[in-house]
Design a protein around this motif. Structure first.
Motif, mmCIF file in Angstrom:
data_model
loop_
_atom_site.group_PDB
_atom_site.id
_atom_site.type_symbol
_atom_site.label_atom_id
_atom_site.label_comp_id
_atom_site.label_asym_id
_atom_site.label_seq_id
_atom_site.Cartn_x
_atom_site.Cartn_y
_atom_site.Cartn_z
ATOM 1 N N SER A 63 5.459 36.208 -2.545
ATOM 2 C CA SER A 63 5.320 34.755 -2.571
ATOM 3 C C SER A 63 4.154 34.332 -3.458
ATOM 4 N N LYS A 64 4.390 33.332 -4.294
ATOM 5 C CA LYS A 64 3.311 32.773 -5.116
ATOM 6 C C LYS A 64 2.256 32.099 -4.238
ATOM 7 N N VAL A 65 2.689 31.525 -3.125
ATOM 8 C CA VAL A 65 1.756 30.878 -2.202
ATOM 9 C C VAL A 65 0.773 31.913 -1.646
ATOM 10 N N TYR B 59 10.855 25.001 2.259
ATOM 11 C CA TYR B 59 11.190 24.782 0.866
ATOM 12 C C TYR B 59 11.439 23.294 0.670
ATOM 13 N N ASP B 60 10.837 22.723 -0.383
ATOM 14 C CA ASP B 60 11.161 21.330 -0.686
ATOM 15 C C ASP B 60 12.437 21.295 -1.531
ATOM 16 N N LYS C 257 10.317 24.627 -4.118
ATOM 17 C CA LYS C 257 8.907 25.001 -3.979
ATOM 18 C C LYS C 257 8.639 25.443 -2.540
ATOM 19 N N GLU C 258 7.998 26.605 -2.416
ATOM 20 C CA GLU C 258 7.700 27.173 -1.099
ATOM 21 C C GLU C 258 6.390 26.610 -0.549
ATOM 22 N N THR D 124 12.946 20.943 -4.542
ATOM 23 C CA THR D 124 12.876 21.611 -5.837
ATOM 24 C C THR D 124 12.821 23.136 -5.686
#
Length: 164
Positions: A56-58, A20-21, A25-26, A23
């Motif tokens: 997961s969106k990824v 995770y960054d 974001k994965e 923000t």
């Protein structure tokens, strides 16, 4: 004959690491060789499906990129989802192949015609699988399994002819 390839994601299509960054974001790591293997499977006529315990969106993005339409995420009982997929597609369990890496994959491994564990799968998962692959999750294991399926189906030489 294997007609559908079902894949787990984390630890199979990815290396199992989730970053995770700042923000939130994965980020996941996927291997281009696995993507190529999935392309080969599709060209050989195999149906493709993802059944994952995580949502997961990824994963959605990667599935879309690889033209995998059947994506089930956030699945608590993979065996129940598998039975639903087989019913919808009018396939028999022995016509399915599955690749997994951990304890929540074992019941599904035991239900399919051909199962594989990635090289770095849990010990119990490796014991449950019909074969243990040489490659680790997220490092070409899916590509390796696709080749084995295509050889089992007698489609390897035909598939090779598409590339040379």
């Amino acid at each position: 004959m294997i007609k559908i390839l079902i894949m787990d994601v984390d630890g199979v299509l990815s290396d199992g690491k989730i970053i995770y960054d700042e923000t939130g974001k994965e980020i996941k790591n996927f291997d281009v060789k696995d993507g190529f293997g999935i392309n080969m499977a599709r060209k050989a006529g195999l149906q493709l499906c993802i059944i994952s315990g995580r949502k997961s969106k990824v994963t959605e993005m990667r599935a879309r990129e690889l033209l995998i339409d059947d994506v089930y995420q956030g699945v608590e009982d993979k065996l129940d989802t598998f039975k639903e997929v087989m019913h919808i597609k009018n396939l028999l369990p022995e016509e399915a192949a599955f690749i997994g890496d951990d304890l929540n994959d074992i019941r599904l491994m035991n239900a399919v015609g051909f199962s594989a564990a990635v090289a770095d799968a849990s010990e119990e998962t490796r014991k449950a699988a019909k074969i243990v692959l040489e490659n680790k999750g997220g490092s070409g294991a899916v590509r390796e399994f696709v080749e084995k399926i295509l050889k089992l189906n007698g489609l390897w030489e035909k598939t090779l002819s598409l590339y040379y």
